[in-house]
Design a protein around this motif. Sequence first.
Motif, PDB file in Angstrom:
ATOM      1  N   UNK A 519      -8.426  -2.729   5.690  1.00 43.04           N
ATOM      2  CA  UNK A 519      -8.484  -2.157   4.344  1.00 43.04           C
ATOM      3  C   UNK A 519      -9.028  -3.137   3.312  1.00 43.04           C
ATOM      4  N   UNK A 520      -9.250  -4.371   3.735  1.00 46.15           N
ATOM      5  CA  UNK A 520      -9.812  -5.400   2.854  1.00 46.15           C
ATOM      6  C   UNK A 520      -8.958  -5.592   1.603  1.00 46.15           C
ATOM      7  N   UNK A 521      -7.671  -5.861   1.830  1.00 44.93           N
ATOM      8  CA  UNK A 521      -6.750  -6.170   0.733  1.00 44.93           C
ATOM      9  C   UNK A 521      -6.159  -7.561   0.972  1.00 44.93           C
ATOM     10  N   UNK A 522      -5.831  -8.232  -0.111  1.00 48.21           N
ATOM     11  CA  UNK A 522      -5.325  -9.597  -0.016  1.00 48.21           C
ATOM     12  C   UNK A 522      -3.839  -9.656   0.293  1.00 48.21           C
ATOM     13  N   UNK A 523      -3.094  -8.704  -0.256  1.00 51.21           N
ATOM     14  CA  UNK A 523      -1.646  -8.748  -0.099  1.00 51.21           C
ATOM     15  C   UNK A 523      -1.147  -7.367   0.295  1.00 51.21           C
ATOM     16  N   UNK A 524      -0.111  -7.370   1.117  1.00 50.93           N
ATOM     17  CA  UNK A 524       0.453  -6.112   1.594  1.00 50.93           C
ATOM     18  C   UNK A 524       1.964  -6.171   1.415  1.00 50.93           C
ATOM     19  N   UNK A 525       2.509  -5.165   0.734  1.00 54.60           N
ATOM     20  CA  UNK A 525       3.947  -5.080   0.533  1.00 54.60           C
ATOM     21  C   UNK A 525       4.484  -3.820   1.205  1.00 54.60           C
ATOM     22  N   UNK A 526       5.693  -3.937   1.752  1.00 53.14           N
ATOM     23  CA  UNK A 526       6.326  -2.798   2.407  1.00 53.14           C
ATOM     24  C   UNK A 526       7.637  -2.461   1.701  1.00 53.14           C
ATOM     25  N   UNK A 527       7.946  -1.175   1.691  1.00 50.40           N
ATOM     26  CA  UNK A 527       9.201  -0.726   1.099  1.00 50.40           C
ATOM     27  C   UNK A 527       9.654   0.538   1.800  1.00 50.40           C
ATOM     28  N   UNK A 528      10.971   0.647   1.984  1.00 52.93           N
ATOM     29  CA  UNK A 528      11.520   1.911   2.489  1.00 52.93           C
ATOM     30  C   UNK A 528      11.661   2.871   1.313  1.00 52.93           C
ATOM     31  N   UNK A 529      11.862   4.135   1.616  1.00 47.16           N
ATOM     32  CA  UNK A 529      12.055   5.124   0.563  1.00 47.16           C
ATOM     33  C   UNK A 529      13.298   4.795  -0.262  1.00 47.16           C
ATOM     34  N   UNK A 530      14.327   4.281   0.435  1.00 47.42           N
ATOM     35  CA  UNK A 530      15.584   3.968  -0.248  1.00 47.42           C
ATOM     36  C   UNK A 530      15.419   2.787  -1.203  1.00 47.42           C
ATOM     37  N   UNK A 531      14.557   1.837  -0.835  1.00 44.46           N
ATOM     38  CA  UNK A 531      14.397   0.635  -1.650  1.00 44.46           C
ATOM     39  C   UNK A 531      13.284   0.758  -2.681  1.00 44.46           C
TER      40      UNK A 531
END
Length: 707
Positions: A519-531
């Motif tokens: 996807x050519x992105x520098x940073x990737x963040x993950x989150x659950x629906x709850x958080x």
Amino acid sequence: MFVFDANLPILRNLRAGDGPLASIPEDRRAILFQEKSYVHSYPHCWRCATPLIYKPVSSWFVSVTKIKPRLLELNQEINWIPGNVKDGQFGKWLANARDWSISRNRFWGSPIPVWVSDDPKYPRVDVYGSLEELKRDFGDYPRDRDGNINMHRPWIDNLTRVNPDDPTGKSHMHRITDVLDCWFESGSMSFAQFHYPFENKEKFEQHFPADYIVEYIGQTRGWFYLLHVMATALFDRPAFKNVICHGIVLGSDGQKMSKHLRNYPDVNGVFDKYGSDAMRWFLMSSPILRGGNLIVTAEGIRDTVRQVMLPVWSSYYFFTLYANAAGYDARQLRPEEVASLPQMDRYLLARTRRLVLSAEKSLNEFAISDACDAASDFIDVLTNWYIRNSRDRFLNKDESAFNTLYTVLEAFMRVLAPLAPMEAESVWRGLTGGESVHLADWPFVVDEKTGEDTELGRVLVDDPALVAAMEKVREVVSGTLSLRKAAKIRVRQPLSKLTVVAEDVAAVEPYTDLLKSELNVKDLEFSTLEDAASRGLKIVHELRVNARVAGKRLRKDVQFAIKASKSGAWHVDSATGVPVVETPNGDIALEDGEYELINRVEEKDAAEEAVSVSAALPTGGFVILDTALTPELEAEGYARDAIRVIQDARKEAGLDVADHVTLTLTVPAADAAKVEAFRDLIASATLAADDFTVVEGAELKAEVVKA
């Protein structure tokens, strides 16, 4: 005079009372009461469009109504594709079956073998079932002027004899002048092709009923029906076990395809330009094999080449290009090697197993278009996922990558062989050096007798957890690329951040590097629906009521439903997943088509929300893409554009993928600093020397020479 041209002179005679009417007494003469035109549908010859004349004639019939109950019973033993035809169009036709007129007043055709007495005082009817029976009664076979046996008119009509039931010996037996309806012969095809019962009795009985036949939907009143009638009447069995009842093939003008109208692309031209496989796939993958109609156009066939034929060939070309460059002779993977393979390889092997099983099931059930759909989906996995994300491994001569792709392509070609026989043959022979893919076995992954995995099945190992995780990753990629497209940001342009909201973050998080690269992105963040809320995200659920559709059922309550959807007075039923709106008349559950449920996620921070776009994922979750561009990101994007220009120059120069080059890059003065900032990236991506030359010019262009 042509019959329709007689209208005017007849009208004139009726008005004046002259012509043939003049010889009839006036009190018995026909008179004209009224004359007017009446517009109505009228039968025309389907070949030459000549108006036809209908008039009552005597006819010979098969008493179909006597066997109607048995026709209906035996129909239940037939597997119809699509299944609704059994009790639908065909079943209803059987339920309303009438006696079948089998005689026609023509000269050419199969003579009806019925002889009748020419004297009604001594009636007699003889029906013959063989040449030997004719010879027995008439002393010889029907013969033409050369003495050869000929069962057609006029020779068979020469067979006459004295009526055995006439004691005077004056009346004779003559064949009736009618010939058989040609559909009688079509209905007899199942046994007549073997000359049964005079020859091949055992062969016919071994092959009856037929395993499979195919024709278009109109044959429910024609060939399918008459095969069924004849088989039921003669053998008390269906004539066929399985039948594909396809839709109507339409020409480019939307009318039924016709040689007379020439309303379709020239077949030989299509074969020459696109190949027979493209035409074959276009037809087999279309709704026509599910009972729908199909308009045949050159554009549709061309799209098949672009979406199916070229990607398959490109996969094979990619494999041979890199294998030859590496000097590596790829081979089939061994079962003991699979567990240690990278996740991308194991994912492709698992998807190949699923393809084999899905296509096998579909073809066994005569669901050919479903098999095409499974193959098309797999082509996307192979080309747009596995190969695209594994290029570096092939460039670095990774043997497991070569062996995996070889194993998959070889098995895939055996699956593809019934669907695209020419291309599958060419690719398979190129891979294996074998005689023909059509002489090879189907790639069974499970032994039909033991239920155990075959040797190939122990290589194509399913991994549900891995497949589910990778499919989620592909969803993230697809959703994010759609956001880029909507925002008109090319993939070569790096972006700062992507946020993925998913239920099972742990399954997707291991693919962070893959997602960043894809996807050519520098940073990737993950989150659950709850958080999501604690991470500054706001999930928005929106209900839109389709007033036109819902109004038919809800009537006056539809306005209350719309108001509730806008005010938030609604909820999703946990058991059914259906939205329920609150109205003054009580809660109302909406039905399919009456609503659209939209889920989206937003940044709580207004500034971040202004530079981000989001999309919901098909199986749950969201992606949020930060679209803000900094000077550094724009510079890298320009560098990646330069890489694309250089790669095109390498291709035009006919260089091998492993060839190092001397590069001269021309760039506008305003962009020179961008290139200098990413000199190392450009050099490594294009196999150019680190000290490549940069010169100023009006536009971006590249010159490459093999080093």
